[in-house]
Design a protein around this motif. Structure first.
Motif: not given
Length: 66
Positions: A6-31
């Motif tokens: 449910l990563i995408k669902q939670i990310r969207k609910e919190r209005k977090i972009s892929l770029k923001q999640l990538s930066k915060k987690s250290g996991v690439s946007k593509t991954h």
């Protein structure tokens, strides 16, 4: 039984972009994108990083579908 992440669902609910999640987690946007779209299954290490970045318990990232 199918396990859905449910990563995408939670990310969207919190209005977090892929770029923001990538930066915060250290996991690439593509991954992250590949995981969200079901192209890749993440390792436990990646799930832990994403759960910490989203500030949610790991178990809340999973949904079991029968």
């Amino acid at each position: 039984m199918k396990i859905i992440l449910l990563i995408k669902q939670i990310r969207k609910e919190r209005k977090i972009s892929l770029k923001q999640l990538s930066k915060k987690s250290g996991v690439s946007k593509t991954h992250i994108n590949d995981i969200e779209n079901g192209y890749k299954q993440p390792s436990l290490e990646i799930v832990i990083k994403l759960s910490k970045a989203l500030n949610v318990p790991i178990q809340s990232l999973y949904k079991v579908q029968w």
